[in-house]
Write a protein that holds these residues in place. Structure first.
Motif, PDB file in Angstrom:
ATOM      1  N   VAL A 180       0.837  -1.210   0.000  1.00 23.93           N
ATOM      2  CA  VAL A 180       0.000   0.000   0.000  1.00 23.93           C
ATOM      3  C   VAL A 180       0.863   1.247   0.000  1.00 23.93           C
ATOM      4  O   VAL A 180       0.622   2.202  -0.768  1.00 23.93           O
ATOM      5  CB  VAL A 180      -0.948  -0.021   1.210  1.00 23.93           C
ATOM      6  CG1 VAL A 180      -1.666   1.322   1.349  1.00 23.93           C
ATOM      7  CG2 VAL A 180      -1.979  -1.146   1.075  1.00 23.93           C
ATOM      8  N   LEU A 181       1.893   1.278   0.848  1.00 22.22           N
ATOM      9  CA  LEU A 181       2.772   2.452   0.926  1.00 22.22           C
ATOM     10  C   LEU A 181       3.523   2.654  -0.381  1.00 22.22           C
ATOM     11  O   LEU A 181       3.648   3.787  -0.872  1.00 22.22           O
ATOM     12  CB  LEU A 181       3.758   2.287   2.087  1.00 22.22           C
ATOM     13  CG  LEU A 181       3.144   2.357   3.495  1.00 22.22           C
ATOM     14  CD1 LEU A 181       4.192   2.020   4.548  1.00 22.22           C
ATOM     15  CD2 LEU A 181       2.554   3.736   3.754  1.00 22.22           C
ATOM     16  N   ILE A 234       5.742  11.703   0.665  1.00 23.63           N
ATOM     17  CA  ILE A 234       6.642  10.610   0.279  1.00 23.63           C
ATOM     18  C   ILE A 234       7.670  10.351   1.378  1.00 23.63           C
ATOM     19  O   ILE A 234       7.966   9.206   1.727  1.00 23.63           O
ATOM     20  CB  ILE A 234       7.326  10.941  -1.058  1.00 23.63           C
ATOM     21  CG1 ILE A 234       6.302  10.873  -2.204  1.00 23.63           C
ATOM     22  CG2 ILE A 234       8.481   9.973  -1.326  1.00 23.63           C
ATOM     23  CD1 ILE A 234       6.835  11.356  -3.538  1.00 23.63           C
ATOM     24  N   ALA A 235       8.230  11.410   1.939  1.00 28.28           N
ATOM     25  CA  ALA A 235       9.201  11.254   3.025  1.00 28.28           C
ATOM     26  C   ALA A 235       8.562  10.576   4.231  1.00 28.28           C
ATOM     27  O   ALA A 235       9.172   9.714   4.884  1.00 28.28           O
ATOM     28  CB  ALA A 235       9.772  12.614   3.413  1.00 28.28           C
ATOM     29  N   GLN A 236       7.319  10.945   4.520  1.00 29.42           N
ATOM     30  CA  GLN A 236       6.611  10.334   5.651  1.00 29.42           C
ATOM     31  C   GLN A 236       6.381   8.847   5.418  1.00 29.42           C
ATOM     32  O   GLN A 236       6.575   8.022   6.314  1.00 29.42           O
ATOM     33  CB  GLN A 236       5.285  11.058   5.853  1.00 29.42           C
ATOM     34  CG  GLN A 236       4.435  10.501   7.004  1.00 29.42           C
ATOM     35  CD  GLN A 236       3.105  11.235   7.134  1.00 29.42           C
ATOM     36  OE1 GLN A 236       2.883  12.266   6.497  1.00 29.42           O
ATOM     37  NE2 GLN A 236       2.230  10.696   7.957  1.00 29.42           N
ATOM     38  N   LYS A 237       5.968   8.510   4.193  1.00 31.88           N
ATOM     39  CA  LYS A 237       5.686   7.113   3.883  1.00 31.88           C
ATOM     40  C   LYS A 237       6.977   6.293   3.819  1.00 31.88           C
ATOM     41  O   LYS A 237       6.991   5.109   4.218  1.00 31.88           O
ATOM     42  CB  LYS A 237       4.907   7.013   2.575  1.00 31.88           C
ATOM     43  CG  LYS A 237       3.527   7.663   2.673  1.00 31.88           C
ATOM     44  CD  LYS A 237       2.737   7.529   1.408  1.00 31.88           C
ATOM     45  CE  LYS A 237       1.412   8.281   1.514  1.00 31.88           C
ATOM     46  NZ  LYS A 237       0.582   7.776   2.630  1.00 31.88           N
ATOM     47  N   ARG A 238       8.065   6.889   3.328  1.00 30.49           N
ATOM     48  CA  ARG A 238       9.339   6.171   3.323  1.00 30.49           C
ATOM     49  C   ARG A 238       9.854   5.946   4.744  1.00 30.49           C
ATOM     50  O   ARG A 238      10.457   4.909   5.031  1.00 30.49           O
ATOM     51  CB  ARG A 238      10.358   6.942   2.499  1.00 30.49           C
ATOM     52  CG  ARG A 238      10.124   6.797   0.991  1.00 30.49           C
ATOM     53  CD  ARG A 238      11.102   7.616   0.189  1.00 30.49           C
ATOM     54  NE  ARG A 238      10.907   7.396  -1.247  1.00 30.49           N
ATOM     55  CZ  ARG A 238      11.493   8.119  -2.208  1.00 30.49           C
ATOM     56  NH1 ARG A 238      12.306   9.135  -1.865  1.00 30.49           N
ATOM     57  NH2 ARG A 238      11.271   7.847  -3.476  1.00 30.49           N
ATOM     58  N   GLN A 239       9.579   6.895   5.615  1.00 28.30           N
ATOM     59  CA  GLN A 239       9.947   6.713   7.012  1.00 28.30           C
ATOM     60  C   GLN A 239       9.159   5.563   7.634  1.00 28.30           C
ATOM     61  O   GLN A 239       9.698   4.768   8.410  1.00 28.30           O
ATOM     62  CB  GLN A 239       9.683   8.011   7.795  1.00 28.30           C
ATOM     63  CG  GLN A 239      10.151   7.977   9.241  1.00 28.30           C
ATOM     64  CD  GLN A 239      11.650   7.804   9.363  1.00 28.30           C
ATOM     65  OE1 GLN A 239      12.404   8.326   8.546  1.00 28.30           O
ATOM     66  NE2 GLN A 239      12.080   7.058  10.374  1.00 28.30           N
ATOM     67  N   GLU A 240       7.889   5.459   7.248  1.00 28.30           N
ATOM     68  CA  GLU A 240       7.082   4.341   7.737  1.00 28.30           C
ATOM     69  C   GLU A 240       7.589   3.019   7.190  1.00 28.30           C
ATOM     70  O   GLU A 240       7.597   2.000   7.899  1.00 28.30           O
ATOM     71  CB  GLU A 240       5.618   4.548   7.346  1.00 28.30           C
ATOM     72  CG  GLU A 240       4.678   3.508   7.958  1.00 28.30           C
ATOM     73  CD  GLU A 240       3.218   3.775   7.631  1.00 28.30           C
ATOM     74  OE1 GLU A 240       2.379   2.902   7.944  1.00 28.30           O
ATOM     75  OE2 GLU A 240       2.921   4.858   7.072  1.00 28.30           O
ATOM     76  N   LEU A 241       8.037   3.039   5.923  1.00 26.65           N
ATOM     77  CA  LEU A 241       8.623   1.827   5.342  1.00 26.65           C
ATOM     78  C   LEU A 241       9.878   1.408   6.100  1.00 26.65           C
ATOM     79  O   LEU A 241      10.098   0.212   6.355  1.00 26.65           O
ATOM     80  CB  LEU A 241       8.954   2.050   3.867  1.00 26.65           C
ATOM     81  CG  LEU A 241       7.774   2.054   2.886  1.00 26.65           C
ATOM     82  CD1 LEU A 241       8.245   2.431   1.487  1.00 26.65           C
ATOM     83  CD2 LEU A 241       7.104   0.683   2.850  1.00 26.65           C
TER      84      LEU A 241
END
Length: 337
Positions: free
Chosen positions: A152-153, A222-229
């Motif tokens: 999803v991310l 995108i930075a937030q989602k990559r941090q979650e990844l």
């Protein structure tokens, strides 16, 4: 040697004092007793090794092996001693059939742990492969647990990047149109910086401002989602690292490994069957010897002894009945005529 012979005669389940009255039978029953003894000895080794693979306790393995060996020894001795030679082969075979089935079951139970010992090196290699498969299955389950959120991310990041690229493409197109209007290669085909050019330049500037806004917004997302990844990846690695990595070395695992070997290798399968058949042969040998051997002097003596006991029992019962009837007659009052 006499002590060994007497011991093996005891192991055969025969009545030793009566057997000594038929010396021609001592060799046969000595061989039967030796087979029963060594079967019990192999059962002791088998039971001790089986317990060792489960609990890794030397004293426990020794005690259990002795108890198991004595139990199998006593059971085999009872099976053979319970068979008596008669003059009817099929009647004897019918009596021996349940004993043969029981002997086969005992042989299979005894042979399994010893098979594990015979193929120990091959089983250890197979256990390594099985451990790797178990670990991979555990890791795959952990990855599957996080994979849906990861997908999803990644899809959302791709969508945000696509929006930026689309806006950048739109900006490039508007800038080219404005440039062509300025140099006369497009639009009105007149080289000037008039109102048409200014309008197209304004569209390009608006698209540039929109691109900057989308880039800033989407870039933050995108930075937030990559941090979650990254957080998911760290959690996934920690979960995989915390999995139980204990070695697979139990009795059930070794039996499973032996099953894999026999399924995959024809020579191992044949060797496995030959070991089982060998133990079945050893375990059933005393019963077959007793079944196919001709009737001997010991059987005659045993039958005579049993017959004498039956007659003595009948005479004792009849004597007690006569004494009881006599007491009843004495205690009965006379009847006046």
């Amino acid at each position: 040697m006499k002590r060994f012979r007497d011991f093996f005669l005891f192991c055969s389940g025969a009545h030793v004092p009566m057997l000594k009255r038929a010396p021609s039978e001592t060799n046969k029953y000595g061989g039967i007793g030796a087979t029963i003894f060594f079967t019990g000895l192999l059962a002791a080794f088998s039971g001790g090794y089986a317990l060792w693979t489960v609990f890794s306790s030397p004293w426990g393995a020794v005690v259990f092996g002795l108890v198991w060996g004595l139990m199998i020894f006593n059971l085999d001795r009872y099976i053979v001693s319970g068979m008596k030679k008669r003059n009817n082969f099929w009647s004897e075979f019918g009596m021996a059939l349940p004993r043969l089935i029981l002997a086969v079951l005992i042989a299979i139970v005894i042979s399994k742990p010893l098979e594990l010992k015979v193929f120990e090196k091959e089983i250890n290699q197979e256990l390594i492969v099985m451990e790797q498969q178990v670990f991979k299955t555990q890791e795959d389950k952990v990855k599957d647990r996080f994979q849906q959120r990861i997908n999803v991310l990644n899809a959302e990041i791709t969508q945000l990047n696509t929006a930026i690229q689309q806006q950048a493409t739109k900006l490039d197109t508007l800038q080219i149109i404005a440039q062509q209007e300025a140099d006369g290669t497009g639009g009105s085909r007149k080289q000037n910086l008039g109102p048409i050019y200014k309008a197209k330049k304004a569209d390009a500037d608006t698209a540039a401002a929109m691109l900057k806004r989308i880039t800033d917004q989407n870039g933050a997302l995108i930075a937030q989602k990559r941090q979650e990844l990254l957080s998911i990846d760290s959690t996934q690695k920690a979960t995989v690292g915390g999995l139980n990595r204990s070695s697979i070395d139990g009795l059930a695992s070794r039996l499973d490994a032996l099953g894999h070997l026999t399924d995959r290798s024809v020579p191992v399968r044949w060797a496995n069957w030959f070991i089982i058949l060998l133990f079945i042969t050893i375990e059933t040998a005393p019963v077959f010897v007793k079944l196919i051997s001709p009737r001997g002097p010991y059987d005659d003596l045993l039958e005579a002894h049993e017959h004498a006991y039956i007659i003595f029992r009948k005479e004792t019962i009849e004597k007690r009945e006569r004494e009881h009837n006599k007491r009843m007659m004495i205690g009965q009052p006379a009847v006046n005529s």
